[in-house]
Design a protein around this motif. Structure first.
Motif, PDB file in Angstrom:
ATOM      1  N   PHE A   1      -8.235  -4.846  -3.082  1.00 53.66           N
ATOM      2  CA  PHE A   1      -8.973  -6.044  -2.681  1.00 53.66           C
ATOM      3  C   PHE A   1     -10.076  -6.377  -3.683  1.00 53.66           C
ATOM      4  O   PHE A   1     -10.244  -7.533  -4.078  1.00 53.66           O
ATOM      5  CB  PHE A   1      -9.567  -5.848  -1.288  1.00 53.66           C
ATOM      6  N   ARG A   2     -10.832  -5.342  -4.123  1.00 53.04           N
ATOM      7  CA  ARG A   2     -11.943  -5.577  -5.039  1.00 53.04           C
ATOM      8  C   ARG A   2     -11.473  -5.978  -6.445  1.00 53.04           C
ATOM      9  O   ARG A   2     -12.053  -6.863  -7.066  1.00 53.04           O
ATOM     10  CB  ARG A   2     -12.811  -4.317  -5.133  1.00 53.04           C
ATOM     11  N   GLN A   3     -10.463  -5.327  -6.938  1.00 54.25           N
ATOM     12  CA  GLN A   3     -10.047  -5.505  -8.329  1.00 54.25           C
ATOM     13  C   GLN A   3      -9.000  -6.594  -8.525  1.00 54.25           C
ATOM     14  O   GLN A   3      -8.933  -7.195  -9.590  1.00 54.25           O
ATOM     15  CB  GLN A   3      -9.513  -4.175  -8.874  1.00 54.25           C
ATOM     16  N   GLU A   4      -8.188  -6.844  -7.493  1.00 55.21           N
ATOM     17  CA  GLU A   4      -7.083  -7.783  -7.686  1.00 55.21           C
ATOM     18  C   GLU A   4      -7.080  -8.947  -6.705  1.00 55.21           C
ATOM     19  O   GLU A   4      -6.339  -9.906  -6.880  1.00 55.21           O
ATOM     20  CB  GLU A   4      -5.748  -7.029  -7.598  1.00 55.21           C
ATOM     21  N   GLY A   5      -7.881  -8.834  -5.661  1.00 56.44           N
ATOM     22  CA  GLY A   5      -7.948  -9.922  -4.696  1.00 56.44           C
ATOM     23  C   GLY A   5      -6.939  -9.765  -3.570  1.00 56.44           C
ATOM     24  O   GLY A   5      -6.061  -8.896  -3.587  1.00 56.44           O
ATOM     25  N   LEU A   6      -7.055 -10.640  -2.580  1.00 61.02           N
ATOM     26  CA  LEU A   6      -6.212 -10.579  -1.390  1.00 61.02           C
ATOM     27  C   LEU A   6      -4.734 -10.739  -1.722  1.00 61.02           C
ATOM     28  O   LEU A   6      -3.861 -10.164  -1.071  1.00 61.02           O
ATOM     29  CB  LEU A   6      -6.653 -11.664  -0.402  1.00 61.02           C
ATOM     30  N   HIS A   7      -4.437 -11.533  -2.769  1.00 65.78           N
ATOM     31  CA  HIS A   7      -3.034 -11.787  -3.103  1.00 65.78           C
ATOM     32  C   HIS A   7      -2.298 -10.514  -3.513  1.00 65.78           C
ATOM     33  O   HIS A   7      -1.063 -10.461  -3.447  1.00 65.78           O
ATOM     34  CB  HIS A   7      -2.936 -12.805  -4.247  1.00 65.78           C
TER      35      HIS A   7
ATOM     36  N   ALA B   1      -6.340   0.422  -0.591  1.00 70.16           N
ATOM     37  CA  ALA B   1      -6.548  -0.920  -0.044  1.00 70.16           C
ATOM     38  C   ALA B   1      -7.853  -1.526  -0.556  1.00 70.16           C
ATOM     39  O   ALA B   1      -7.896  -2.706  -0.938  1.00 70.16           O
ATOM     40  CB  ALA B   1      -6.543  -0.874   1.483  1.00 70.16           C
ATOM     41  N   GLY B   2      -8.919  -0.708  -0.589  1.00 68.93           N
ATOM     42  CA  GLY B   2     -10.206  -1.207  -1.074  1.00 68.93           C
ATOM     43  C   GLY B   2     -10.167  -1.574  -2.542  1.00 68.93           C
ATOM     44  O   GLY B   2     -10.678  -2.629  -2.944  1.00 68.93           O
ATOM     45  N   ASP B   3      -9.547  -0.720  -3.370  1.00 64.07           N
ATOM     46  CA  ASP B   3      -9.432  -1.007  -4.802  1.00 64.07           C
ATOM     47  C   ASP B   3      -8.602  -2.267  -5.053  1.00 64.07           C
ATOM     48  O   ASP B   3      -8.939  -3.082  -5.918  1.00 64.07           O
ATOM     49  CB  ASP B   3      -8.796   0.181  -5.536  1.00 64.07           C
TER      50      ASP B   3
ATOM     51  N   GLN C   1      -7.781   8.637   3.811  1.00 62.22           N
ATOM     52  CA  GLN C   1      -8.768   8.329   2.771  1.00 62.22           C
ATOM     53  C   GLN C   1      -8.100   7.685   1.551  1.00 62.22           C
ATOM     54  O   GLN C   1      -8.643   6.745   0.972  1.00 62.22           O
ATOM     55  CB  GLN C   1      -9.501   9.604   2.360  1.00 62.22           C
ATOM     56  N   ARG C   2      -6.925   8.192   1.170  1.00 58.09           N
ATOM     57  CA  ARG C   2      -6.208   7.608   0.026  1.00 58.09           C
ATOM     58  C   ARG C   2      -5.746   6.193   0.334  1.00 58.09           C
ATOM     59  O   ARG C   2      -5.830   5.299  -0.508  1.00 58.09           O
ATOM     60  CB  ARG C   2      -5.023   8.496  -0.366  1.00 58.09           C
ATOM     61  N   ILE C   3      -5.257   5.982   1.555  1.00 62.19           N
ATOM     62  CA  ILE C   3      -4.816   4.644   1.960  1.00 62.19           C
ATOM     63  C   ILE C   3      -5.991   3.667   1.928  1.00 62.19           C
ATOM     64  O   ILE C   3      -5.884   2.550   1.414  1.00 62.19           O
ATOM     65  CB  ILE C   3      -4.194   4.684   3.375  1.00 62.19           C
TER      66      ILE C   3
ATOM     67  N   ILE D   1       0.837  -1.202   0.000  1.00 63.84           N
ATOM     68  CA  ILE D   1       0.000   0.000   0.000  1.00 63.84           C
ATOM     69  C   ILE D   1       0.869   1.249   0.000  1.00 63.84           C
ATOM     70  O   ILE D   1       0.609   2.221  -0.719  1.00 63.84           O
ATOM     71  CB  ILE D   1      -0.954  -0.001   1.214  1.00 63.84           C
ATOM     72  N   LYS D   2       1.935   1.243   0.791  1.00 67.30           N
ATOM     73  CA  LYS D   2       2.854   2.384   0.857  1.00 67.30           C
ATOM     74  C   LYS D   2       3.472   2.681  -0.512  1.00 67.30           C
ATOM     75  O   LYS D   2       3.556   3.837  -0.941  1.00 67.30           O
ATOM     76  CB  LYS D   2       3.970   2.089   1.865  1.00 67.30           C
ATOM     77  N   THR D   3       3.886   1.637  -1.223  1.00 65.38           N
ATOM     78  CA  THR D   3       4.501   1.819  -2.536  1.00 65.38           C
ATOM     79  C   THR D   3       3.531   2.473  -3.503  1.00 65.38           C
ATOM     80  O   THR D   3       3.888   3.418  -4.228  1.00 65.38           O
ATOM     81  CB  THR D   3       4.958   0.459  -3.102  1.00 65.38           C
TER      82      THR D   3
END
Length: 324
Positions: A272-278, A268-270, A262-264, A245-247
């Motif tokens: 998880f939704r778009q790419e998954g937990l991995h 994180a939400g994007d 808010q950006r963090i 997330i920092k990167t």
């Protein structure tokens, strides 16, 4: 297990020794391990995982693609920023760690508990993150994220080198941009050094108990390298999502009307939704491959240089003795 601080007549490590030994260790680590850091950053910034049917790109393929498209020098993008900050970073890391150990040790007995040792490492990591690491990493990541061939003089990137990147970022986004992601960087560095120093110190104590003939001196270099390697791998495993997330946050420009939190949360939400937990563990393999050997190199070179300086250096490097 607890350790003693300053109650065994041992000479303290001075700031000058930490500056030279830590700086030398850091420079060696950067030169050896920087290509793996570049691969890690590219993997963390990759959006391939969200595209249906696109094969995932591992760290070997990512490295090969960088070399093929951008020449082997592409693996060293951002190295200038790292080398510029590595000496103060390592000096601050080791000096502040020793200072926090003295502060947290029992004043009567000199004993430092395991909990206090952990917090000394945590505080040292936060200190280096705020003082040096965050601005250095913002510049480094901007350089590493650029997809351009370093062999083609007509392929001119936005950021030409570390100094130009620093100037451009400040000019376009303000000084505050250099501290984008400082909270995440402090959390990552703090947890890294807390785990790293605690594990390394305990491993070192166990080896001294097993080999009392080395007590009061340095362990063999291969043992220092081994325990540095193992302790160095523990940090990345514990905080990979924070680093990813920092990167991504540090690559972005600031958005009007949004806070860092808010950006963090959005990143994180994007993810998880778009790419998954991995997605939170993208780049974990090259990160471990970069951080673990990096800590092995750092501790081995640091211990070696510190011993040489304390044996043959002037008084400013060797310091006085602790008092009982």
């Amino acid at each position: 297990m607890a350790t003693k601080v300053g109650k065994d007549g041992k000479k303290p490590t001075t700031a000058a020794t930490n500056l030279i030994a830590g700086g030398g260790a850091g420079m060696m680590e950067a030169l050896v391990c920087h290509p793996l850091d570049t691969i890690k950053v590219r993997m963390q910034l990759s959006r391939r995982g969200r595209q249906p049917g696109m094969p995932k790109r591992g760290f070997i393929r990512t490295g090969v693609e960088i070399v093929r498209k951008e020449t082997p020098l592409g693996l060293y993008k951002g190295l200038g920023a790292v080398l510029t900050g590595i000496i103060p970073k390592m000096a601050i890391r080791f000096t502040s760690f020793e200072w926090y150990k003295q502060l947290l040790a029992n004043k009567q007995t000199g004993v430092l508990s395991g909990q206090s040792l952990f917090f000394a490492g945590l505080a040292a990591g936060v200190t280096e993150a705020v003082a040096v690491v965050t601005p250095m990493e913002v510049v480094k990541i901007r350089l590493q994220a650029q997809h351009h061939s370093m062999a083609d003089p007509l392929d001119v990137p936005k950021y030409r080198n570390a100094a130009h990147a620093l100037y451009t970022i400040v000019k376009e986004e303000g000084v505050g941009a250099l501290y984008r992601g400082v909270s995440l960087t402090a959390l990552r560095q703090g947890s890294n050094q807390a785990v790293n120093f605690t594990a390394y110190t305990y491993f070192k104590e166990w080896l001294y108990q097993w080999q009392p003939e080395y007590k009061g001196g340095n362990l063999p270099s291969y043992q220092t390298t081994l325990i540095g390697l193992v302790s160095g791998a523990m940090g990345p495993l514990s905080n990979a999502p924070i680093d990813t997330i920092k990167t991504r946050l540090q690559k972005m420009k600031a958005e009007e009307g949004t806070t860092a939190l808010q950006r963090i949360t959005k990143i994180a939400g994007d993810m998880f939704r778009q790419e998954g937990l991995h997605a939170f563990y993208k780049g974990i393999t090259p990160r471990i491959m970069r951080v673990a050997p990096g800590q092995a190199v750092t501790f081995t070179v640091y211990e070696f240089l510190k011993e040489k300086l304390e044996k043959s250096g002037p008084a400013i490097l060797t310091g006085g003795r602790y008092e009982e």
